[in-house]
Scaffold this active site. Structure first.
Site: not given
Length: 734
Positions: A111, A140, A282, A306, A446
């Site tokens: 990412e 993270d 997450k 996100d 989630d």
């Protein structure tokens, strides 16, 4: 107070076209009844093979009927919410609550920090009082490269935020805006400002990407910012202390943009990680942010996005507050889920990544029967509900009291005290991850968290404004798409087989319709068995000479033809109504088959292994970067097969199997001239099924035999698929 102030902040309206849907559903149900009658009345009494293949097909059809019923439940009645932000401004302009925004990232290589920067800048630029916004980035990976990118973002925000207000920028992600917008031509001063900000952004991104390529921070930056000393004690991304830095303190009168306006608070957090402790990616990041933010800003409303999903609608916060702050219905709402869209979809959605019908029809249906599920991103939460509070009938929020909740201590004091809240041991012997925050132990944390909140008496709502609230990045290769679906299906099935199964866990807590509406998602993976049977067995039976469907001349063919035609025709109509194209629908049907025969199958297999204790949970982050050639093929809507994978082995083998079956059927029709009409009459539907499957698999054949680019099917997959398909056909015939 003006009379208009007594009007609701939002209205609920019925989605049109539901009567037609109900009529079609009723007719399909009638057709299904006739199909069941046919299967029972014409059960073969001949050979053993005929009986078992008939039973298998009947069970597959019953499964599809059951699954169709579950999906129909969530579509039976649909609503949409219409917020009125002008009424919100009139009534609560001075009492707007603080908003805490969470952004999570994990690895700068998967990412890119430049993408994270754009997400952060987009949510900093909301059309909302900046002093009431607090943005928290959870890294993270604990990367100094990501931290450096946040320093650059903090600096650029001083120019970007006033620029967004001046030019009414939409979307507020710099990369997305400058990629699509043209410079203003009416005013020379505006043109100069516009070009200046664009150049400043490009220089900012260039510095960030240069540091990524060199894998180090420039020396002069190290000397300027003492915060980098924290990384002297970082052993690896899996072994480091808590790093927490308040990059912009919105309470500080000196924290202003270039025009003197206040800036939002910006906080960087890399929670503590130690090898001896288990870390939930997450869910753990979110829970750490909830604890830390409660000490710094404590906004009553939390938005989580996100890192690859930027804000596309600067009024999204106000839209959500219209629902939360409505005097009549707002206090019972726990979270508001926005529609999730993607900005890199091709015209015909080659990998069917938009979930167009699901998001524009099914989630509105869930909204009508108790509320949509929490989808993990683009969701506004009531902090109290997310922290485990149960809903009570007399619950009422005094928005005046919660309009200013920020701490009074200094930034340095908060940095030190909050590090404890993000430590590995803070959660021990607490209900965090069980009753508070996101639930641990599931790949789809989630979904289970949303269900848990609903079972505590809260409701949820779904918002899909005309301008999408958030835009993200969809996978651009087939393997990325299949792996992502496998993770989702694995997690959903895990939920269904756990104590959180909606049918049981939600008993007497949420409506029966809502419990049933969760099941189609939980049982996605289970579809693989019936689908594989339909794809494989009729084809092999065609080669063997076993008929599984009514003759074309028989009146019993009409229920099969009617159900298949009407169901698919209505599916096409829905897809087009939701803004799709005909080719897009065809791609959607193809991905439906690809997913069910590969990703769903592996998800089912791995879930069974986990239940037996032979496998562990494995959260896979989908890569957000790709090489230029793959991106070019994606833009040209060429499916990317250029990798060796067991999933591709299955896809290619099934494609070859149906191709051989079609050739076998054509051989019978062509060579047996005297009996060709009888063959077509007896095996017409089976031959048609094979032709349909071959048509769906045309891109697979192209990748196996005709493509020369790097996206073609690997040679090893081609050889294996031909051998496996020939062995299956040979074994069947002899």
């Amino acid at each position: 107070m003006a009379k208009s102030n007594y009007f609701p902040l939002f209205e609920t309206k019925q989605v049109k076209g539901r009567l037609l849907f109900r009529c079609i559903a009723a007719s399909i149900f009638l057709g299904i009844c006739f199909i069941v009658m046919y299967r029972v009345m014409f059960f073969p009494v001949g050979g053993k093979a005929e009986r078992w293949t008939w039973i298998g097909l009947f069970l597959s059809e019953l499964w599809f009927c059951f699954y169709w019923f579950l999906t129909t439940v969530s579509r039976w009645n649909s609503v949409y919410r219409l917020p009125y932000i002008q009424r919100l401004s009139q009534r609560f302009e001075k009492e707007l609550p603080g908003i805490d925004i969470f952004v999570c990232t994990t690895d700068p290589l998967i990412e890119p920090p430049s993408m994270v920067v754009n997400t952060v800048l987009s949510v900093m630029a909301y059309d909302y009082p900046p002093e009431k916004l607090s943005i928290y980035l959870s890294d993270d990976g604990g990367s100094d490269l990501t931290f450096y990118a946040m320093l650059e973002a903090a600096n650029f925000s001083k120019t970007w935020l006033p620029f967004c207000k001046k030019f009414r920028v939409e979307p507020t992600s710099p990369e997305a805006y400058f990629r699509t917008a043209s410079e203003p031509l009416s005013d020379a001063v505006n043109v100069k400002d516009w070009l200046s900000v664009k150049k400043l952004y490009e220089e900012t991104i260039m510095r960030i990407e240069t540091s990524i390529k060199l894998n180090r921070i420039p020396n002069h930056i190290h000397k300027q910012h003492k915060e980098f000393r924290e990384w002297n004690f970082v052993l690896s991304k899996h072994d480091h202390q808590t790093i927490l830095q308040i990059l912009i303190d919105g309470r500080d009168s000196n924290a202003v943009d270039i025009e003197g306006n206040p800036l939002p608070t910006l906080v960087y957090l890399a929670r503590e990680k130690r090898p001896q402790h288990h870390h939930h990616f997450k869910a753990g990041s979110m829970n750490a942010l909830i604890r830390v933010s409660s000490r710094i800003s404590n906004g009553p409303i939390i938005l989580n996005v996100d890192c690859d999903m930027y804000s596309n609608n600067s009024k999204a916060i106000k839209y959500s507050l219209c629902l939360f702050m409505d005097e009549k219905k707002g206090d019972e709402i726990a979270y508001i889920q926005f529609l999730q869209s993607f900005d890199n979809l091709t015209k015909n959605e080659i990998y069917a990544s938009s979930f167009r019908v699901l998001q524009q029809l099914e989630l509105h249906g869930l909204d009508a029967i108790g509320g949509p599920c929490y989808n993990g991103s683009g969701c506004f939460h009531r902090r109290e509900a997310l922290c485990g509070k149960k809903y009570e009938k007399n619950y009422k929020v005094d928005w005046k009291k919660v309009s200013d909740t920020k701490a009074d201590e200094s930034a340095s004091f908060l940095e030190e005290t909050c590090k404890v809240l993000a430590s590995c041991t803070f959660e021990h012997n607490t209900t965090w991850g069980k009753e508070m925050g996101l639930i641990y132990g599931f790949l789809v944390e989630d979904i289970i968290t949303g269900l848990n909140i609903q079972c505590k008496g809260w409701k949820s709502m779904y918002l899909s404004p005309e301008r999408d609230g958030f835009l993200g990045v969809a996978p651009i290769t087939l393997l990325q798409t299949l792996v992502q679906h496998k993770r989702w299906m694995d997690g959903h099935l895990q939920v269904f087989l756990s104590r959180y199964c909606p049918l049981l866990y939600g008993y007497k807590k949420i409506p029966l319709k809502l419990r049933l509406a969760y099941c189609p998602y939980n049982l996605w993976a289970a579809n693989c068995l019936a689908t594989l049977y339909i794809v494989v067995v009729p084809c092999l039976c065609l080669l063997k000479g076993i008929s599984l469907f009514p003759k074309i001349s028989s009146p019993w063919v009409f229920p099969f033809a009617y159900v298949a035609f009407v169901h698919r025709a209505y599916s096409l109509n829905e897809f087009l109504w939701c803004g799709g194209t005909f080719r897009g629908w065809c791609n959607d049907q193809r991905m439906w088959l690809f997913n069910r025969t590969t990703a769903y199958f592996f998800a089912l297999f791995e879930t069974i292994l986990k239940l037996l204790g032979y496998s562990q949970l494995n959260f896979v982050v989908t890569a957000k970067v790709a090489d230029k050639e793959a991106l070019k093929r994606y833009d040209g809507e060429l499916i990317e097969f250029g990798a060796t994978s067991a999933m591709f082995d299955i896809l290619a083998t099934l494609a070859m199997l149906n191709l051989f079956g079609t050739f076998g059927a054509l051989k019978k029709v062509i060579l047996d001239v005297d009996e060709d009409l009888q063959v077509l009459d007896k095996f017409g539907l089976q031959i048609l099924l094979c032709f349909v499957l071959v048509t769906i698999n045309l891109p697979v054949y192209q990748a196996l035999f005709f493509r020369n680019d790097n996206g073609k099917m690997p040679s090893s997959v081609t050889y294996k698929s031909i051998i496996f398909a020939m062995l299956a056909c040979t074994a069947t015939m002899y």
